[in-house]
Enzyme design. Structure first.
Site, short mmCIF file in Angstrom:
data_model
loop_
_atom_site.label_atom_id
_atom_site.label_comp_id
_atom_site.label_asym_id
_atom_site.label_seq_id
_atom_site.Cartn_x
_atom_site.Cartn_y
_atom_site.Cartn_z
N HIS A 32 6.46 -0.93 1.69
CA HIS A 32 5.51 -0.26 0.57
C HIS A 32 7.72 -0.30 -0.91
O HIS A 32 8.73 -0.37 -0.04
CB HIS A 32 6.27 1.52 0.99
CG HIS A 32 5.16 1.52 2.18
ND1 HIS A 32 4.22 1.76 2.37
CD2 HIS A 32 6.08 2.11 4.06
CE1 HIS A 32 3.46 1.73 3.92
NE2 HIS A 32 4.47 1.84 4.52
N TYR A 92 0.64 -1.41 -0.04
CA TYR A 92 -0.21 0.30 0.13
C TYR A 92 0.51 1.12 0.09
O TYR A 92 2.36 0.91 0.36
CB TYR A 92 -1.10 -0.35 1.70
CG TYR A 92 -0.15 0.17 2.57
CD1 TYR A 92 -0.06 1.04 3.43
CD2 TYR A 92 -0.34 -1.16 3.15
CE1 TYR A 92 0.73 1.10 4.71
CE2 TYR A 92 1.04 -1.47 4.25
CZ TYR A 92 1.39 -0.30 5.48
OH TYR A 92 1.42 -0.57 6.49
#
Length: 323
Positions: free
Chosen positions: A299, A249
């Site tokens: 990430h 995300y």
């Protein structure tokens, strides 16, 4: 006898009458002069015709000038009420904001490729902040959001949101974009390149300053009337359209940048990327060689930074890289 009509300026004489007509403008006078020449009329008659032609030219010029001035005044008076007409006529389009440089402004033809890349990803229908009006999630977004939470028995979302908006404001915020607004924003990340950069005055000169810090303590005091919450639909949109599924995300820093891109007109970015020595670390870390956060899998820091560089290269944001 062959008759030629030449586009020569206002010539009328008896020379060459046998194979060429007297040349004048307009056609009616040209033919008249030609007839007089065939009849071997004296030069005085042609001189009178030339004087008549002179005054006709003068009247024609004055009329053309009058029409041009009248039309210009009409267009000018109308564009005072509707400036977009004048801008469209010049191929400029309507101004996206009142700033000198607007994120959503489409550039000249030489930048079509850059604007195309940006507009393929940019979608203002996904507002960054949740309100009661946009709180309904699609099934796809809801499943993705629940997958991130990893809850076995999630609460009823409608009940949770109803209780939420009893505590914090439920109206939409920052949806006032338009040609009369100029909102400047500074996005401040956590990179070590902020150290001794002396960017403080640049950052504070913006209307909005968006900062990302180390994790906050478990309990904080805040004015509930100023609490803002990211919309899960916006997170999913950023993940799909901008990150193209890289990482699990979006990071806090990249979300802050995307928030600014969607609610501001000019965006200045500080504290993103490596320091001057190429080291990736947070400004509060003692270990300058730190940077393991880029490889956690949660990430995709490299991909996020590449998108940031592209936004700067395409003149959508201004990136300050420290000293």
């Amino acid at each position: 006898m062959t008759v030629e009509f030449d586009f020569l300026p206002f010539f009328c004489s008896e020379e060459g009458v046998e194979d060429r007509a007297c040349v004048v403008y307009p056609w009616s006078l040209r033919i008249t002069c030609w007839i007089f020449n065939l009849m071997r009329v004296t030069d005085g008659v042609c001189s009178k015709l030339k004087m008549s032609l002179f005054w006709q030219r003068k009247m024609f010029t004055l009329m053309a000038l009058f029409c041009a001035v009248t039309f210009s005044m009409f267009v000018f008076s109308y564009t005072l009420r509707e400036p977009s007409l004048f801008r469209s006529a010049l191929g400029l389009g309507e101004s996206a904001c009142a700033c000198h440089r607007c994120i959503t402004h489409l550039h000249d033809n030489n930048d079509d490729e850059d604007d195309g890349w940006f507009m393929e990803r940019f979608n203002q229908s996904f507002h960054p902040l949740m309100s009661r009006k946009n709180s309904v999630l699609t099934d796809d977004t809801y499943r993705w959001w629940q997958w991130l939470q990893a809850e076995r028995n999630p609460s009823n979302l409608s009940v949770v949101l109803d209780r939420l908006f009893q505590l914090i404001p439920s109206e939409e915020n920052y949806v006032d974009s338009g040609p009369d607004r100029c909102r400047t924003c500074s996005v401040v990340g956590n990179s070590g390149n902020l150290r001794e950069s002396n960017y403080g005055s640049y950052i504070d000169s913006s209307h909005f300053v968006i900062r990302t810090y180390i994790p906050v303590i478990s309990r904080i005091k805040a004015n509930k009337d100023k609490v803002l919450i990211y919309n899960p639909s916006f997170l999913k949109y950023v993940y799909d359209s901008w990150l193209e599924g890289h990482g699990r995300y979006p990071s806090t820093g990249f979300l802050s940048l995307m928030f600014a891109v969607h609610v501001c007109d000019e965006v200045n970015v500080f504290g993103f990327g490596a320091d001057q020595y190429g080291n990736w670390h947070h400004y509060w870390e003692a270990n300058m060689l730190g940077g393991a956060f880029r490889h956690t899998g949660v990430h995709d820091g490299d991909f996020e930074y590449n998108i940031t560089l592209l936004l700067a290269d395409k003149h959508k944001i201004t990136l300050y890289r420290g000293v």
